[in-house]
Design a protein around this motif. Structure first.
Motif: not given
Lengths: 339, 339, 339, 339
Positions: D250, D252, D273-274, D278-279, D282-283, D285-286, D289-290, D325, D328-329
């Motif tokens: 990814l 980002i 992208a992953t 399991s990923l 997290s990704v 969220r990222a 966030a970006a 999640e 929330a972000i």
């Protein structure tokens, strides 16, 4: 170096760049281009890191007009550097071949393969005594013991020795036994080692980092030359790409590119560049056809029992066939294998 | 490890592999699969280089069932490694932030930025005294003089110090002044340095090579742990790809991947990963959101006059904003910035 | 295909995989390996996407034992495919050269360059009538008008024509004028176009995607063959890497790799692979030395005035020199340029 | 555009460039810089391919001062493009989530997952009816039958539909059933398709080619806008690098870069992208966030039985956690998930 300002840059941004340039001892020349102010910098900008200017407010881009390297460049020295090695002229009209096992595995084994590659026409013996290994649990080489075996092989066969040096403090030791110091792909930007090798004055085989640009390779060579050592051979050994079928991707373009940009000799390592013995012959032919000044090839008398890199090692018989073919191609191009 | 034979492999090829495996102290288990013979190898194959077998006649492929690393793996140590640093717990519930200039440029400048990043909430001060530079003509850092300035900044501000060590012989010197030894991206596979840093026992920030896989990063950490030093933080700092708009490409996937594979803390360096100050804030938020245990950020009180990397340095004011945002995201995820 | 279960997999995970495999018409064979359960799948797994199984609970890895392609493979057809083209045998003992301008720019210009490349020994004329351009504001080619000029050039010079087709609905039109349909690098995985070209029965020059693996190139060729068209030539034209000095990086390894894996002819495009006319000659020699069955070269009577790609086009005089050199290398390897 | 001449360029080389520029309707402005002549070109150079000039004798380099794209640029349109979709504002303050299976696998399965993702807060349903598959032997999708199922799912759940279109002639058909036309990663430079999609006027989700730069992505979007369709969302879905642990890497960085360069909304696809479920959390969220304006996520009620991409699909329960999640972000950043 030309600093291109954004169309939105204010006059004070332009002034700031000019003052900053002056504080670095440079003169500035201003022109206008389609709404952009262009600031040309006059003076010695070779040591100037362009990011010093590219971060300034209002700057769109910094364009380098000069190459960042000097001593290694064709502009600085138009004639080919020719390094005399064991009666051969590396970088001149001759093509030189270095061959031998990945690792030194023992005295008898080394002697056997040394005689075999000599017979097939190799001029230098390669072999690792200090081995960089991805895993701390893998065989790390025989160290000085291995160097002594290499020196013995030279005494017996007359082949000169190329072997890797991995740390600055090893340089004096390896220099006592070897004829050429090899800097490995993982150490291309190990600046402490470049410094030490530069001061040694020994001939150097500098391998391109597996993900380093051609310009970075030349900058690393520039380190060695700037410490007074001009006996540098550059080695294209394959780069890392998305293709996983082969171990690396040989950047064959780099051969003529380097011959254009630099006066230093260019050697190709088809063994690491492919990682498969079945491809080594074809790719060796290609390297010489593209204009390489030499080859470094992994050969093992019994690849199936090699401690490392057996997958990419040729047998002596396969190596002899390779030598015939690259010899014929060299002749077509008006060169010859140094024998 | 399973050796898959080609459908064309002869019985003697199979026997050869079995005998070779036995000579390495392994037992073999044979099965048939769709015309392929599969040879399972039982025993400790961790130190076994798969190329030893992949070169044998009749072998199609060698499949590793085990990961090549051990001490760094989650299987070996399921619980997170937590490294206590200046009152913080790196790798636990806290997020740690290291900040400061690319290079130490002078005592007053360093003190000013140290106070600024401390005020904004950073817990460690970064700054280079020995600088790896692509060009031999660029500023190479203040050396020991710079280390002393860093130590003074610690005394005044209470911030702990992270700084780069570039050669094995520098390890004792740097260890006298610094709290964390940083290994740079170009030295990730400098095995002599990994060895020296491993024996130092000092906390280490190991940066991923810009050209290295996640597995290679873990293997380099394995070197340090295998020399008895378990205080290792891994640092994702961007990898080299075909995209040239940014200086590197941050591999954000690597954050959760590393948290799955290893118990070691994971730090992200958005400054080098982007190379543009305007992107650092967004990418810092992303790193913490993805689960990073910390950040290392370039901050300069006057980026436009920085000796190096000004293009990617934040001002103290920009850094303070960043700290607020990553603090808020940390809280949403049940963590907090160590203050 | 072998499914390797994690050591932590439960018996019900194993059973689930087995049942899932049976539902796909496959039989399963179980063995144990160092704590891992291995499930071998017997039956036709060619159409089975391995991700169907790799997502199942308890699965560590799925290992394909068979290549995903069939019709294009050497195993399926051990003998070289030879495509007769205008009296030449592409893929046999002859080396074929296609040359001409990037774009068809006008009738007179085309005729002039056609006669020039014919005189120098080229056997096919290349030239774009439909041009894929990154920018919607760039010249998009003359379309059918350009095709007619190409057909006229064939009538006058006897050279056969290779030109690009960009969309399924263009296939009948282009087939009326051209002798070989070229599929461009950006369309290598345009499945609708692969389908249409496959049904056309026309000879095809399939260019490798600039960031496609060798296996993906073969899978795209498999699409064409699976629609009944076996007249496919593969073209290595450089891949995208981190190196920016050249436009692309010629993957010279791909030439012998493709000759091992497939029976289809392999053509190399040194013009796009380097992007610089000064490198084309060296790299053309390398391609033929590595075993390529042909070359496709951009030639323009006046590169400085070319509408596109002038930077990488040879003059007729440079092209004639190139032909001499690759002719000599072909002979050394027991081949000859088809004339 | 500035043409930098070599120091060795003759006056006639300079004159030639100037005349060539004039013949293209441009004016030239000359200055001198450290031995180099600089020729600034004034006029509309947007459609000018820089290789037209870089091939001229005596030219060292051509520097573009303007971005090659116009309609998609922030300079052309400073305000964010906001696309209204089923009551949401994509590209504004809201974050939009598209979710569903890789392929449409059947009416009941689709309905079940549609209700599940709607309940968890998704606003659009994704699902492939026409599937681009590397292998001609893999499932190619249900075609129009699948489109009908998607339309039924919209009628029942109220979710809007995003689905892929693979060829120009499919555009009218897919437009009858879908709300957003998806252009896949392999078709990003399929110019015939960009043209057709541009003329359709439909909202478009344009996926970045796995091998394409950010600038190329913007140029492909420029094609669509230049045909009158401004409803384009850009999708970062991971690029191809040397790292093989994940399916893609990814990028980002591309999220804030695109937000700087263009006014178009940016969507991220963490599933492709992953390539590992399991990923994905997290990704995701990222990505938010970006600064991403939305996510597209593969969800399957039974990933272990998915026809394709099961390995990277979330269960509805995992997807619901992800939604909490990222919600929330989003709030921390002053945004909200469109519900």
């Amino acid at each position: 170096m030309v600093v291109v300002m954004k169309t939105s840059a204010a006059q004070q941004d332009v002034d700031y760049v000019i003052n900053r340039a002056r504080s670095l001892g440079l003169r500035a020349h201003i022109s206008q281009e389609n709404g952009h102010t262009l600031i040309g910098l006059l003076g010695d900008v070779r040591a100037l890191d362009s990011t010093v200017l590219s971060g300034l407010r209002g700057v769109q881009r910094v364009v380098s007009l000069q190459q960042p390297f000097r001593l290694v460049s064709r502009e600085f020295k138009p004639d080919d550097t020719v390094i005399p090695l064991n009666g051969c002229q590396v970088g001149g009209n001759q093509v030189i071949v270095m061959a031998g096992p990945c690792s030194v595995e023992g005295r008898d084994e080394l002697m056997e393969v040394a005689w075999a590659v000599k017979e097939a026409g190799a001029h230098l013996l390669r072999g690792g005594a200090f081995k960089p290994r991805t895993s701390p649990y893998s065989f790390q080489g025989f160290g000085e013991e291995g160097l002594k075996m290499l020196a013995d092989a030279r005494k017996e066969t007359g082949l000169h020795i190329v072997t890797e040096v991995m740390a600055p403090e090893q340089v004096p030791l390896v220099s006592r036994y070897a004829d050429i110091l090899q800097m490995g792909t993982r150490n291309m930007q190990n600046y402490a080692l470049l410094h030490a090798v530069g001061e040694s004055g020994m001939p150097v085989l500098l391998k391109r980092g597996m993900m380093s640009t051609i310009e970075e390779l030349l900058m690393s060579a520039e380190y060695i030359l700037s410490h007074g050592n001009h006996n540098v051979m550059l080695c294209e050994r394959g780069i890392r790409t998305f293709e996983t079928y082969t171990r690396n991707t040989l950047d064959i373009n780099a051969v003529p590119v380097l011959k254009e940009l630099t006066h230093l000799p260019v050697i190709v390592d088809p063994s690491h560049a492919t990682g498969r013995s079945s491809l080594v012959r074809s790719v060796s032919r290609a390297a010489v056809a593209a204009g390489a000044d030499g080859l470094i090839i992994e050969v093992h008398q019994d690849p199936e029992n090699a401690v490392s890199d057996g997958y990419q090692s040729l047998t002596p018989a396969e190596f002899a066939e390779l030598m015939e073919e690259v010899g014929a191609i060299s002749e077509v191009l008006g060169r010859s294998i140094c024998a």
